[in-house]
Design a protein around this motif. Sequence first.
Motif, mmCIF file in Angstrom:
data_model
loop_
_atom_site.group_PDB
_atom_site.id
_atom_site.type_symbol
_atom_site.label_atom_id
_atom_site.label_comp_id
_atom_site.label_asym_id
_atom_site.label_seq_id
_atom_site.Cartn_x
_atom_site.Cartn_y
_atom_site.Cartn_z
ATOM 1 N N ASP A 44 -65.817 -49.704 -41.419
ATOM 2 C CA ASP A 44 -65.329 -48.715 -42.391
ATOM 3 C C ASP A 44 -63.819 -48.610 -42.263
ATOM 4 O OD1 ASP A 44 -67.962 -48.118 -43.114
ATOM 5 O OD2 ASP A 44 -68.137 -46.631 -41.508
ATOM 6 N N VAL A 45 -63.210 -48.088 -43.309
ATOM 7 C CA VAL A 45 -61.764 -47.911 -43.282
ATOM 8 C C VAL A 45 -61.426 -46.540 -43.842
ATOM 9 C CG1 VAL A 45 -61.508 -49.029 -45.539
ATOM 10 C CG2 VAL A 45 -59.540 -48.886 -43.995
ATOM 11 N N ALA A 67 -54.497 -43.218 -45.741
ATOM 12 C CA ALA A 67 -53.759 -42.340 -46.645
ATOM 13 C C ALA A 67 -52.339 -42.887 -46.758
ATOM 14 C CB ALA A 67 -53.737 -40.904 -46.127
ATOM 15 N N PRO A 68 -51.797 -42.989 -47.967
ATOM 16 C CA PRO A 68 -50.435 -43.528 -48.133
ATOM 17 C C PRO A 68 -49.416 -42.743 -47.319
ATOM 18 C CG PRO A 68 -51.561 -43.371 -50.251
ATOM 19 C CD PRO A 68 -52.435 -42.679 -49.255
ATOM 20 N N GLY A 69 -48.590 -43.480 -46.572
ATOM 21 C CA GLY A 69 -47.546 -42.864 -45.774
ATOM 22 C C GLY A 69 -48.010 -42.292 -44.467
ATOM 23 N N VAL A 70 -49.313 -42.327 -44.194
ATOM 24 C CA VAL A 70 -49.851 -41.752 -42.958
ATOM 25 C C VAL A 70 -50.333 -42.835 -42.008
ATOM 26 C CG1 VAL A 70 -51.597 -40.218 -41.970
ATOM 27 C CG2 VAL A 70 -50.483 -39.627 -44.135
ATOM 28 N N GLY A 71 -51.063 -43.787 -42.529
ATOM 29 C CA GLY A 71 -51.580 -44.862 -41.699
ATOM 30 C C GLY A 71 -52.995 -45.220 -42.068
ATOM 31 N N THR A 72 -53.567 -46.141 -41.294
ATOM 32 C CA THR A 72 -54.901 -46.657 -41.591
ATOM 33 C C THR A 72 -55.725 -46.708 -40.315
ATOM 34 O OG1 THR A 72 -53.984 -48.027 -43.364
ATOM 35 C CG2 THR A 72 -56.183 -48.595 -42.583
ATOM 36 N N ILE A 73 -57.012 -46.409 -40.457
ATOM 37 C CA ILE A 73 -57.952 -46.476 -39.334
ATOM 38 C C ILE A 73 -59.112 -47.379 -39.738
ATOM 39 C CG2 ILE A 73 -59.481 -45.182 -37.798
ATOM 40 C CD1 ILE A 73 -57.850 -42.688 -38.380
ATOM 41 N N PHE A 74 -59.331 -48.422 -38.957
ATOM 42 C CA PHE A 74 -60.508 -49.267 -39.119
ATOM 43 C C PHE A 74 -61.511 -48.884 -38.045
ATOM 44 C CE2 PHE A 74 -57.433 -51.800 -41.415
ATOM 45 C CZ PHE A 74 -58.180 -52.335 -42.463
ATOM 46 N N ARG A 75 -62.757 -48.647 -38.463
ATOM 47 C CA ARG A 75 -63.814 -48.256 -37.532
ATOM 48 C C ARG A 75 -64.916 -49.310 -37.523
ATOM 49 N NH1 ARG A 75 -62.846 -43.165 -39.961
ATOM 50 N NH2 ARG A 75 -61.902 -41.667 -38.513
ATOM 51 N N LEU A 76 -65.299 -49.709 -36.344
ATOM 52 C CA LEU A 76 -66.417 -50.628 -36.156
ATOM 53 C C LEU A 76 -67.571 -49.871 -35.515
ATOM 54 C CD1 LEU A 76 -64.631 -53.830 -34.809
ATOM 55 C CD2 LEU A 76 -65.900 -53.660 -36.936
ATOM 56 N N HIS A 77 -68.749 -49.970 -36.112
ATOM 57 C CA HIS A 77 -69.942 -49.316 -35.583
ATOM 58 C C HIS A 77 -70.881 -50.403 -35.081
ATOM 59 C CE1 HIS A 77 -68.731 -45.488 -37.502
ATOM 60 N NE2 HIS A 77 -68.270 -46.276 -38.461
#
Length: 451
Positions: free
Chosen positions: A429-430, A433-443
Motif C-alpha cells: 500500500d502507499v 501527500a504533496p509536500g509532505v512525503g510518501t509511505i510505502f507499506r508492505l504487509h
Amino acid sequence: MRAMKLHTRMTLWYELCTGILLFAFCAALYLATDAEIDRMLRDKLELAVAQAVAQTEFEDGALIYEDETPLDADVLYRIAGEDGRELVAHGDALSLFDQTPFRESRFTELPDGGRWLLLDAAALARGGYPVRVRVAASFADKDCLMDVLRTLLLCGFAAMVLVAVLGGAWIARRELRPLRRVILCAKEISRSDLSLRVPEAGSRDELGELTTTLNDMLSSLEEAFRRERRFASDASHELRTPVAVILAYAENLRAQEGLGREQCEALDTLIGECWRMRHMIDQLLMLACGQEGRLAVKRISIPLEGILDGIRTALAEELQAREMRLDWKLPEGLEIVADESLATQLFLNLVKNAIRYGRKGGRISCAAGRTEDGTQIELCDDGIGIAPEHLPHIFERFYRVDGARDRSGTGLGLSIVKWIADAHGWRVDVESAPGVGTIFRLHLPPVQGTA
C-alpha cells in the motif's frame, strides 16, 4: 450509504408486491362479506314484511293476524292500526323505536340500544282500517361475524406476509447462488492467472448465457495478455543486442583522443541513454519472465537488517550526492521469508524511488513490527509526495505523475515492486501527500513456506 444487495432488493420487492396483493384481497373479501351480509339482512326484513302483510286479514268486522307462517325468530315485528291499537307484536326491543317516524317502504339504520335496521311496510288497509307493519333486526350477529372475520384476516395477513418474507428470501438466495459463485470466481481471476474459468451454470437461462459470455471474454483477455507478454519478452531480447552494440561503439569513440568538448558531451549523453535503455530492457525482461511464471521464487529466511545494510552500501554514492540518510528501526532478529534476490530488488527499488523523489538533505526511514496479521514494514521519505489522483496508478508500467518529477528513471521500478510483492503473497500500500512525503507499506502474512 451502502447499496443493498440484489437478493435483499428482490426480497423487498417480492414482499411489497405480495403485501399489496394480500391487502387488496383481504380488503375486498371483508367489504364483499360486509355488503353480502347487509343484503341478506335487508332481504330477510323484506320477506318478513311480505309475510306479515299477507297474514293480516279483516274478518267479521275485526282485524286478525293468522300467524300460519311464523316469521324468522331473529326478526322483531309489530302490526298495529292507525289509532295505535296493537294487533300483534314480537320482541320487547320494539319499544326503542316508538319515537322513530314511520317511513314507508324504506330502511332505517338506528344506533340506539345497539345497531338496528328498521323496515316499514307501505300503508295498507284492511276493511277500511289503515294498518301499519314495522319489522326490525339487530346488527349484533353481523358485527360479531365481521369482528371474527377481521381478526382472521389480520392474523392471516401477518402470517402470509411472514411466509412471503421467508420464502422470498430463500428463493432469492437459491436463485442467486450461482451468481454468487460467478462473483467469487471472478475475484480469483487476475492478470497473473487468467486461465481460471467461471463454472458453467448448467442451464440455458440468462445465468448460463452470462457464464458463457464471461468465459469467452476471459479467453480473449488471456490470449491478449499472452500476446502482450510475449511481445514484451521478444522485444526485450531483440533490443538487447542493438543497444549493446551502440553502447560499445559509443564507449569506444569516447575513449579516442582528440575529441572536442561538444563531441564528448554528445557521446556522454548517448552512453547515458544507452545504459538507461539497457536497464529498462532488463527490467522489462524481468517483468515479462515473472508474469509468465518463468522466474522461480525460492523462499528462505533472510534478516531484513542485512538487506537494508547491503542497500545502503550499494547506494552510498547516491545518498551522499543527495545528502540523504537511510535509517531503520527494526525489532531485534527480524527475518522475512522470501526470495533473497527478489526481496533485495524490491527494497532497492523503493529506496531508489525515495532518493529520486525525496527532499535533498532529507531522511529515508524504515520501520517494521509484528502484527496480528503478520509483519508490517514501512518505508518513508519526506519528499515531494504524490497527489491523491495519481496514487491508484503509480504501480502501472511507465506511469509518471507529472513533469515535476524526475524523468531519469525507467518508469518500471514500482511495477517490479508490485510484481515481487504479488509473487510472495504480500500486499503493498502507499500513503502520500504533496509536500509532505510518501509511505510505502508492505504487509507480510504470518505463515510462509521456505525452500
